[in-house]
Write a protein that holds these residues in place. Structure first.
Motif, mmCIF file in Angstrom:
data_model
loop_
_atom_site.group_PDB
_atom_site.id
_atom_site.type_symbol
_atom_site.label_atom_id
_atom_site.label_comp_id
_atom_site.label_asym_id
_atom_site.label_seq_id
_atom_site.Cartn_x
_atom_site.Cartn_y
_atom_site.Cartn_z
ATOM 1 N N LEU A 57 37.045 30.233 34.650
ATOM 2 C CA LEU A 57 36.863 29.864 33.246
ATOM 3 C C LEU A 57 38.162 29.320 32.664
ATOM 4 C CD1 LEU A 57 34.710 32.863 31.992
ATOM 5 C CD2 LEU A 57 34.020 30.468 31.916
ATOM 6 N N ARG A 101 29.889 31.749 32.074
ATOM 7 C CA ARG A 101 30.211 32.759 33.089
ATOM 8 C C ARG A 101 29.019 33.019 33.997
ATOM 9 N NH1 ARG A 101 34.094 36.779 33.947
ATOM 10 N NH2 ARG A 101 35.173 36.314 31.989
ATOM 11 N N GLU A 150 35.848 34.992 38.225
ATOM 12 C CA GLU A 150 35.149 34.223 37.195
ATOM 13 C C GLU A 150 36.071 33.913 36.022
ATOM 14 O OE1 GLU A 150 31.022 36.596 38.293
ATOM 15 O OE2 GLU A 150 31.892 36.797 36.295
ATOM 16 N N THR A 151 36.899 34.875 35.641
ATOM 17 C CA THR A 151 37.826 34.670 34.533
ATOM 18 C C THR A 151 38.842 33.584 34.864
ATOM 19 O OG1 THR A 151 37.575 36.978 33.836
ATOM 20 C CG2 THR A 151 39.525 35.808 33.046
ATOM 21 N N ARG A 175 28.712 32.610 38.036
ATOM 22 C CA ARG A 175 28.258 33.717 38.880
ATOM 23 C C ARG A 175 27.073 33.306 39.756
ATOM 24 N NH1 ARG A 175 27.196 37.916 34.996
ATOM 25 N NH2 ARG A 175 29.476 37.987 34.913
ATOM 26 N N GLU A 193 29.592 35.336 23.942
ATOM 27 C CA GLU A 193 30.337 36.187 24.865
ATOM 28 C C GLU A 193 31.689 36.591 24.274
ATOM 29 O OE1 GLU A 193 29.956 33.096 27.928
ATOM 30 O OE2 GLU A 193 29.519 34.746 29.312
ATOM 31 N N ASP A 243 34.568 39.613 38.593
ATOM 32 C CA ASP A 243 34.890 39.302 37.197
ATOM 33 C C ASP A 243 36.236 38.598 37.094
ATOM 34 O OD1 ASP A 243 32.551 40.615 36.166
ATOM 35 O OD2 ASP A 243 33.577 42.526 36.431
#
Length: 324
Positions: free
Chosen positions: A133, A194, A129-130, A198, A90, A126
């Motif tokens: 992470l 990721r 999720e970022t 999700r 990724e 997104d």
């Protein structure tokens, strides 16, 4: 609800001409369609073919057909985005994609139709999720700031106009337009962190805390503000301690400010970032360095921080061995 998407696009006011990063997925397809309708003749698309999976040919065909329908110029950049040893696929694909976008921006700067802005289609899911992470890897405030909505690089202003729009709302808007898109089969592969977030964490968060996307976005915004302040302080402190940093002047700062300015110096002067343990060891050595004979030689990033007279220096032994 398509109102959220419509509101985000009404608020989007980039300098033109505008380029849109187009993967062929739902999000970038929606963004390109909305931009092409709003600014006909002033929008172009950029598709990056990563060369990582067989489905990539289908992505490119979709992008070509879509841009023909919309009468939007399309640039296709073909890359070899295979990861380096120890690098996630990724991350390798993302870095290669941004390098391609930046190269295109620089290449077109001297042309009459030089693009002024670049739009990317990341949305609220997104962003959440970022942030997750970043938390999972123990990131500092710069990492917790997640993705900015606007920044400048390579002479171009970059935008993420959909960061306040949920992914489901983007797809609902696209369905309402009768527009199809392609699904990336790798998005279902839960070997990627990721994708696990999700598939597993985001639905659980949405069930327990329906507004989690908004609250996560506020936290990311607070972190971004804190990161900006730390950068300003690091720049001021680096002027104070010198480049390279002088040990006696570093010792006049608090440990937290030493850490902040040393991270900044290593990143800006040498393009390397210390791990938390490396930085902690370096700070301990700076504190202990009270005699002329005290040496410092600590692994930091891809090289070593060493004492050089009254100050610090950094070197990469592999670079010293390279010819030329």
């Amino acid at each position: 609800m398509t109102q959220a998407f419509d509101a985000a696009m009404r608020a989007f006011a980039p300098a033109l001409p505008l380029a849109v990063g187009l993967s062929g997925g739902a999000d970038s397809t929606a963004l390109l369609l909305a931009c092409a309708r709003r600014w006909p003749g002033r929008v172009r698309a950029v598709h990056v073919h990563h060369g990582l999976q067989a489905a990539a040919e289908g992505f490119e065909r979709h992008c070509i057909a879509l841009c023909q329908d919309l009468d939007v110029p399309l640039t296709v950049q073909r890359l070899d985005a295979r990861p380096a040893p120890g690098q996630s696929p990724e991350d390798a694909a993302r870095q290669a994609r941004y390098r391609a976008f930046e190269a295109l921006a620089l290449d077109r700067r001297a042309q009459r139709d030089a693009m002024q802005s670049m739009a990317l289609a990341q949305h609220a899911d997104d962003q959440a999720e970022t942030l997750l992470l970043a938390l999972l890897r123990g990131a500092g405030v710069a990492g917790l700031a997640a993705m900015p909505a606007r920044w400048e690089r390579a002479g171009v202003v970059w935008h993420r106009p959909l960061l306040q729009v949920a992914g489901a709302d983007v797809r609902q808007w696209l369905r309402a337009q009768g527009q199809d898109w392609v699904e990336d089969p790798s998005n279902a592969d839960e070997r990627f962190t990721r994708n696990r977030i999700r598939a597993r964490l985001s639905p659980a968060l949405a069930a327990a805390f329906p507004a989690f996307r908004d609250t996560f976005a506020r936290s990311a915004a607070h972190a971004a503000q804190a990161a900006e302040l730390l950068l300003e302080l690091a720049q001021q402190d680096l002027e104070r301690v010198g480049t390279p940093p002088q040990i006696s002047l570093l010792q006049e700062l608090s440990r937290a400010r030493q850490a902040n300015v040393l991270r900044h110096w290593l990143r800006t002067a040498h393009g390397t970032t210390p791990a938390a343990a490396q930085l902690g060891a370096l700070l301990n050595q700076v504190q202990a360095c009270t005699t002329r004979g005290h040496g410092i030689h600590i692994k930091v990033g891809r090289g070593f921080v060493v004492r050089c007279g009254a100050g610090l220096d950094w070197y990469n032994p592999q670079a010293l061995l390279s010819p030329g």
